[in-house]
Design a protein around this motif. Structure first.
Motif, PDB file in Angstrom:
ATOM      1  N   SER A  85       0.843  -1.192   0.000  1.00 53.32           N
ATOM      2  CA  SER A  85       0.000   0.000   0.000  1.00 53.32           C
ATOM      3  C   SER A  85       0.881   1.246   0.000  1.00 53.32           C
ATOM      4  N   PRO A  86       0.332   2.391  -0.368  1.00 49.36           N
ATOM      5  CA  PRO A  86       1.123   3.626  -0.381  1.00 49.36           C
ATOM      6  C   PRO A  86       1.700   4.017   0.973  1.00 49.36           C
ATOM      7  N   ASP A  87       1.117   3.525   2.064  1.00 54.02           N
ATOM      8  CA  ASP A  87       1.700   3.860   3.362  1.00 54.02           C
ATOM      9  C   ASP A  87       2.787   2.873   3.774  1.00 54.02           C
ATOM     10  N   GLY A  88       3.124   1.937   2.882  1.00 58.92           N
ATOM     11  CA  GLY A  88       4.242   1.036   3.126  1.00 58.92           C
ATOM     12  C   GLY A  88       3.870  -0.293   3.747  1.00 58.92           C
ATOM     13  N   ASP A  89       2.596  -0.518   4.056  1.00 57.50           N
ATOM     14  CA  ASP A  89       2.181  -1.811   4.592  1.00 57.50           C
ATOM     15  C   ASP A  89       2.270  -2.873   3.501  1.00 57.50           C
ATOM     16  N   VAL A  90       2.731  -4.040   3.883  1.00 61.46           N
ATOM     17  CA  VAL A  90       2.904  -5.147   2.944  1.00 61.46           C
ATOM     18  C   VAL A  90       1.976  -6.288   3.355  1.00 61.46           C
ATOM     19  N   VAL A  91       1.209  -6.775   2.406  1.00 65.21           N
ATOM     20  CA  VAL A  91       0.373  -7.948   2.638  1.00 65.21           C
ATOM     21  C   VAL A  91       0.935  -9.091   1.808  1.00 65.21           C
ATOM     22  N   ILE A  92       1.238 -10.200   2.474  1.00 61.70           N
ATOM     23  CA  ILE A  92       1.766 -11.376   1.784  1.00 61.70           C
ATOM     24  C   ILE A  92       0.744 -12.501   1.915  1.00 61.70           C
ATOM     25  N   TYR A  93       0.454 -13.128   0.799  1.00 60.69           N
ATOM     26  CA  TYR A  93      -0.553 -14.174   0.764  1.00 60.69           C
ATOM     27  C   TYR A  93       0.113 -15.541   0.856  1.00 60.69           C
ATOM     28  N   VAL A 148       9.281 -14.533   1.181  1.00 59.98           N
ATOM     29  CA  VAL A 148       8.959 -13.378   0.340  1.00 59.98           C
ATOM     30  C   VAL A 148       9.547 -12.106   0.944  1.00 59.98           C
ATOM     31  N   ALA A 149       9.345 -11.923   2.239  1.00 61.64           N
ATOM     32  CA  ALA A 149       9.822 -10.711   2.907  1.00 61.64           C
ATOM     33  C   ALA A 149      11.339 -10.609   2.888  1.00 61.64           C
ATOM     34  N   GLU A 150      12.026 -11.740   2.957  1.00 58.68           N
ATOM     35  CA  GLU A 150      13.495 -11.739   2.914  1.00 58.68           C
ATOM     36  C   GLU A 150      13.990 -11.145   1.608  1.00 58.68           C
ATOM     37  N   GLU A 151      13.478 -11.637   0.505  1.00 58.37           N
ATOM     38  CA  GLU A 151      13.930 -11.129  -0.798  1.00 58.37           C
ATOM     39  C   GLU A 151      13.433  -9.709  -1.062  1.00 58.37           C
ATOM     40  N   LEU A 152      12.299  -9.375  -0.480  1.00 57.33           N
ATOM     41  CA  LEU A 152      11.752  -8.031  -0.657  1.00 57.33           C
ATOM     42  C   LEU A 152      12.474  -7.011   0.207  1.00 57.33           C
ATOM     43  N   ASP A 153      13.209  -7.478   1.230  1.00 59.55           N
ATOM     44  CA  ASP A 153      13.798  -6.584   2.228  1.00 59.55           C
ATOM     45  C   ASP A 153      12.703  -5.767   2.906  1.00 59.55           C
ATOM     46  N   ALA A 154      11.621  -6.452   3.252  1.00 61.15           N
ATOM     47  CA  ALA A 154      10.499  -5.774   3.894  1.00 61.15           C
ATOM     48  C   ALA A 154      10.762  -5.597   5.379  1.00 61.15           C
ATOM     49  N   ASP A 155      10.074  -4.649   5.961  1.00 62.88           N
ATOM     50  CA  ASP A 155      10.070  -4.474   7.405  1.00 62.88           C
ATOM     51  C   ASP A 155       9.036  -5.461   7.962  1.00 62.88           C
ATOM     52  N   GLY A 212      12.129  -2.237   4.209  1.00 61.66           N
ATOM     53  CA  GLY A 212      11.067  -1.537   3.495  1.00 61.66           C
ATOM     54  C   GLY A 212      11.411  -0.125   3.081  1.00 61.66           C
ATOM     55  N   GLU A 213      12.707   0.213   3.080  1.00 55.41           N
ATOM     56  CA  GLU A 213      13.144   1.550   2.706  1.00 55.41           C
ATOM     57  C   GLU A 213      14.242   1.483   1.655  1.00 55.41           C
ATOM     58  N   ILE A 214      14.356   2.548   0.883  1.00 53.96           N
ATOM     59  CA  ILE A 214      15.315   2.615  -0.217  1.00 53.96           C
ATOM     60  C   ILE A 214      16.321   3.728   0.083  1.00 53.96           C
ATOM     61  N   PHE A 215      17.610   3.412  -0.085  1.00 49.83           N
ATOM     62  CA  PHE A 215      18.692   4.337   0.267  1.00 49.83           C
ATOM     63  C   PHE A 215      19.555   4.647  -0.947  1.00 49.83           C
ATOM     64  N   HIS A 216      20.100   5.852  -0.953  1.00 49.97           N
ATOM     65  CA  HIS A 216      21.079   6.258  -1.964  1.00 49.97           C
ATOM     66  C   HIS A 216      22.253   6.914  -1.242  1.00 49.97           C
ATOM     67  N   ASN A 217      23.426   6.340  -1.466  1.00 46.81           N
ATOM     68  CA  ASN A 217      24.635   6.822  -0.775  1.00 46.81           C
ATOM     69  C   ASN A 217      24.455   6.822   0.745  1.00 46.81           C
ATOM     70  N   GLY A 218      23.761   5.793   1.228  1.00 47.11           N
ATOM     71  CA  GLY A 218      23.580   5.637   2.671  1.00 47.11           C
ATOM     72  C   GLY A 218      22.490   6.485   3.279  1.00 47.11           C
ATOM     73  N   LYS A 219      21.824   7.305   2.492  1.00 48.97           N
ATOM     74  CA  LYS A 219      20.770   8.174   3.007  1.00 48.97           C
ATOM     75  C   LYS A 219      19.409   7.678   2.534  1.00 48.97           C
ATOM     76  N   HIS A 256      10.351   5.294   1.504  1.00 49.52           N
ATOM     77  CA  HIS A 256       9.883   3.974   1.922  1.00 49.52           C
ATOM     78  C   HIS A 256       9.098   3.399   0.741  1.00 49.52           C
ATOM     79  N   TYR A 257       8.899   2.111   0.756  1.00 47.77           N
ATOM     80  CA  TYR A 257       8.333   1.434  -0.417  1.00 47.77           C
ATOM     81  C   TYR A 257       7.013   2.057  -0.872  1.00 47.77           C
ATOM     82  N   GLY A 258       6.186   2.468   0.072  1.00 49.06           N
ATOM     83  CA  GLY A 258       4.884   3.005  -0.300  1.00 49.06           C
ATOM     84  C   GLY A 258       4.957   4.260  -1.138  1.00 49.06           C
ATOM     85  N   GLU A 259       6.075   5.011  -1.013  1.00 47.23           N
ATOM     86  CA  GLU A 259       6.201   6.274  -1.741  1.00 47.23           C
ATOM     87  C   GLU A 259       6.491   6.073  -3.220  1.00 47.23           C
TER      88      GLU A 259
END
Length: 719
Positions: free
Chosen positions: A59-67, A85-92, A157-164, A168-171
């Protein structure tokens, strides 16, 4: 009482992603203090969730539903599948919600639970599902930042560039959903796993502690009727039915005779139980079956038969036995067993013209749909199947007999119907573990080496009673394995670790008999055979020799095999369902009586995804294997089981469980099965320990009914 409300698959997935709790979408609780669910419009739903593949939505707020597509019957698959699934997704993981997916053959392959095959089958598929979603999210973020995707990293569940942190995925979920998924994606290196292999809590713990999971017995629909069925004894058919007394029971609305069954219909189960007892049904033989229940005679005749099916033959067996310095022979026998899950069989069905809705506990939802379609003569596409949580199965719910009963009654009555089996129905309703007898022979030379081996398996409705390519096949120059089967009216079915649940005990006990005759240590004899198979294999080898050696050596090491003079030990090892388990049982003598104190298990099931769940599976398999080897039996008289409930069908008790110590061997393989492999070796380890302590050899199950066991009075004591 819960109400299961209708949603189609598309709405189910979308609604699921919007609910913070996320576990029980489609249900509401009727109590005044129960949580309520807000019903969202399609527009609200579409604004909140985006599906990335069949296995997950974000979802846009970053919640992940896995079936979780496979049915959950207590093997923790509803936790371990999403972990992959969450391992490969790097989910929170704290933002992950897990839902039971309904039957959908277009989205999910092998959507069943059985044969300990779910994890090895789905391991790579689940990883690719998570990795694909991550690829798209990273690509979308890179596009927004105008950088190369290789410059970005992901974590929780977050994406970084140069360590910053940048997003988050929802964005970036909306942009990612517009991109084309690649045909192939790079998967993580095992050394980089951060979630897999950690003791994650079962995703349903809180719900289970508060009684929220929906089982088939919980299903209720407005206008639904309840049904209970009187089924005939094996080999019999209905001659006449007097239902007058049953119809007079308050709460009973109808009595229906269909096929060879009599169903009582009413508002709730208690009146139906009483009404069933009032039925007066006269049966007659359904063919010449009088001799089909004389199992001892059947076994003796088939053991002497010359028409056995040869399953495997290596070398010149006849010459090996003719020239043997010593021959060891023995017979082992096991009885029929009921599956006896905590939740008896049940299912809900609503037939509406050429449309059918099915809800309930099934290990094989597609089989439930296919058999219903065949029964009613309608396209399978017109049938929906929703899977509740299963209160146990052990193979019994691989069948669909209880499903088609509900569908047929719904068709007859033109109403939604829930069929419920009582405990007595469950025990007398068939689909048992087959009864089997094995005859073993081993030929030894002057040095005690096994130069010949013969196994004949005879089963009642058992199919192939052997696993002809399992150890010790491939390690003995001259080997003959044969099979015979007797067809009986008694229905049988896969029972946890089919065939190997008893074959392992018989084989491993007999190998100890051979070791004793050869004056060899039982563990060393097995290792010597495996080394022989490794250096000079005989025929095809269908098991991994090094993995089997690994669990043998680990179990021997962790149990201090042969090093404690006051401890009598029994050893057993088996390969089944792609995994390897070795066990050592410890018995000490206390004032002249044997006390079973501990079982040590070494397991190679490849990568351990969920350690807590794996530990439960190994321990549970050991307890199950021990209980049925020692206590449980089912006998028949005139086509009816004598054992009808737990007062006569003896199960293991908590106080009878010894200490269990579990170890894992890291062989580097992908995950293999674990729901069943720990059960087969247990009976052999205990029986061999009993022999080491008392000199009594137990060749039949259950142990407590054998004269060799009657005066031992084995005790179980935890250290």
């Amino acid at each position: 009482m819960e109400n299961f409300t209708k949603t189609n698959r598309r709405d189910f997935l979308k609604l699921a992603s919007t609910v913070t709790g996320g576990l029980f979408i489609g249900f509401y609780w009727s109590g005044c203090d129960s949580p309520k669910m807000k019903v969202l419009t399609n527009e609200e739903v579409l604004s909140k969730v985006l599906d990335f593949n069949a296995y997950l939505s974000i979802s846009p707020d970053g919640d992940v539903v896995i079936y979780s597509p496979n049915p959950e019957l207590g093997q923790n698959i509803k936790t371990s599948f999403p972990m992959i699934v969450a391992e490969e997704l790097d989910a929170d993981w704290k933002k992950v919600r897990v839902l039971q997916a309904p039957l959908d053959n277009e989205k999910y392959d092998r959507q069943l639970t059985g044969g300990s095959g779910a994890m090895p089958h789905s391991w790579e598929r689940l990883r690719k599902a998570g990795a694909t979603a991550k690829y798209l999210l990273v690509a979308a973020a890179a596009q927004k930042l105008n950088v190369d995707p290789g410059e970005l990293t992901t974590q929780n569940g977050e994406i970084f560039h140069n360590g910053k942190k940048k997003f988050h995925y929802g964005e970036v979920v909306s942009e990612a959903a517009q991109m084309t998924a690649p045909e192939d994606v790079k998967l993580k290196d095992v050394k980089d796993f951060t979630l897999i292999g950690t003791p994650v809590k079962n995703v349903e713990n809180k719900a289970m502690f508060t009684g929220q999971p929906i089982y088939g017995l919980d299903i209720y629909r407005e206008g639904m009727v309840n049904a209970m069925i009187q089924r005939p004894p094996f080999g019999m058919k209905i001659k006449s039915v007097d239902d007058s007394a049953a119809r007079s029971v308050a709460g009973v609305t109808d009595v229906v005779v269909f096929k060879n069954n009599v169903a009582v219909i009413g508002d709730s189960t208690w009146p139906l139980i009483k009404a069933k007892r009032q039925l007066r049904i006269e049966y007659e033989p359904d063919g010449a079956v009088e001799s089909s229940f004389d199992h001892d005679r059947i076994f003796k005749e088939l053991m002497a038969s010359k028409s056995a099916q040869v399953m495997r033959k290596d070398g010149d067996v006849e010459t090996a036995f003719k020239n043997a310095a010593q021959i060891v022979t023995a017979e082992y026998q096991c009885p029929f067993l009921s599956h006896s899950p905590m939740e008896p069989q049940n299912f809900f069905a609503h037939v509406k013209g050429d449309q059918v809705e099915l809800i309930g506990p099934t290990q094989t939802p597609d089989r439930a749909r296919m058999e219903t379609a065949q029964l009613l003569g309608i396209p399978k596409e017109n049938i929906t199947v929703d899977i509740t949580r299963l209160g146990g199965g052990f193979g019994r719910r691989l069948r669909a007999d209880f499903v088609v009963e509900a569908a047929e009654l719904s068709k007859i009555l033109d109403k939604p119907v829930k069929v419920t089996w009582s405990r007595e129905d469950d025990m007398t309703g068939g689909a048992y573990r087959p009864a089997v007898r094995y005859q073993f022979s081993a030929a030894l030379d002057n040095q005690g080496n096994m130069i010949g081996y013969k196994l004949r398996g005879v089963g009642i409705n058992a199919g192939n009673t052997t696993r002809e390519n399992n150890f010790p096949s491939g390690a003995i120059d001259n080997l003959l394995i044969e099979n015979l089967e007797h067809k009986s009216p008694i229905t049988t079915n896969a029972w946890r670790a089919p065939i190997t649940n008893f074959l392992a005990y018989a084989e491993q006990s007999f190998l100890d008999e051979v070791a004793l005759a050869a004056k060899k240590d039982p563990v060393k004899m097995r290792l010597d055979l495996l080394e022989r198979a490794k250096k000079n294999p005989v025929g095809e080898i269908h098991y991994d020799i090094d993995r089997m050696i690994g669990v043998i050596e680990t179990a021997a090491d962790k149990s201090n095999w042969g090093k404690n003079k006051d401890v009598m030990q029994g050893f057993s090892v088996y390969f089944s369902h792609r995994s390897y388990v070795a066990q050592v049982a410890d018995i000490v003598m206390d004032i002249g009586q044997p006390v079973l104190k501990k079982i040590t298990a070494a397991t190679d099931c490849g990568i351990v995804v969920h350690p807590t769940g794996a530990d439960h599976q190994v321990r549970g398999g050991i307890v199950d294997g021990m209980g049925h080897a020692m206590f449980t039996n089912m006998t028949f008289e005139n086509g009816l089981p004598k054992q009808r409930n737990f007062d006569t069908y003896r199960l293991i008790r908590m106080k009878e469980v010894p200490e269990v110590e579990v170890h894992y061997v890291d062989s580097g393989y992908d995950p293999t099965g674990l729901g069943e492999p720990a059960l087969p070796p247990t009976g052999g380890a205990i029986a061999n320990a009993i022999y080491a302590a008392t000199g009594r050899r137990l060749r039949s199950q259950p142990f407590i009914e054998q004269k060799e066991f009657s005066d031992i009075r084995l005790q179980i004591r935890r250290t």
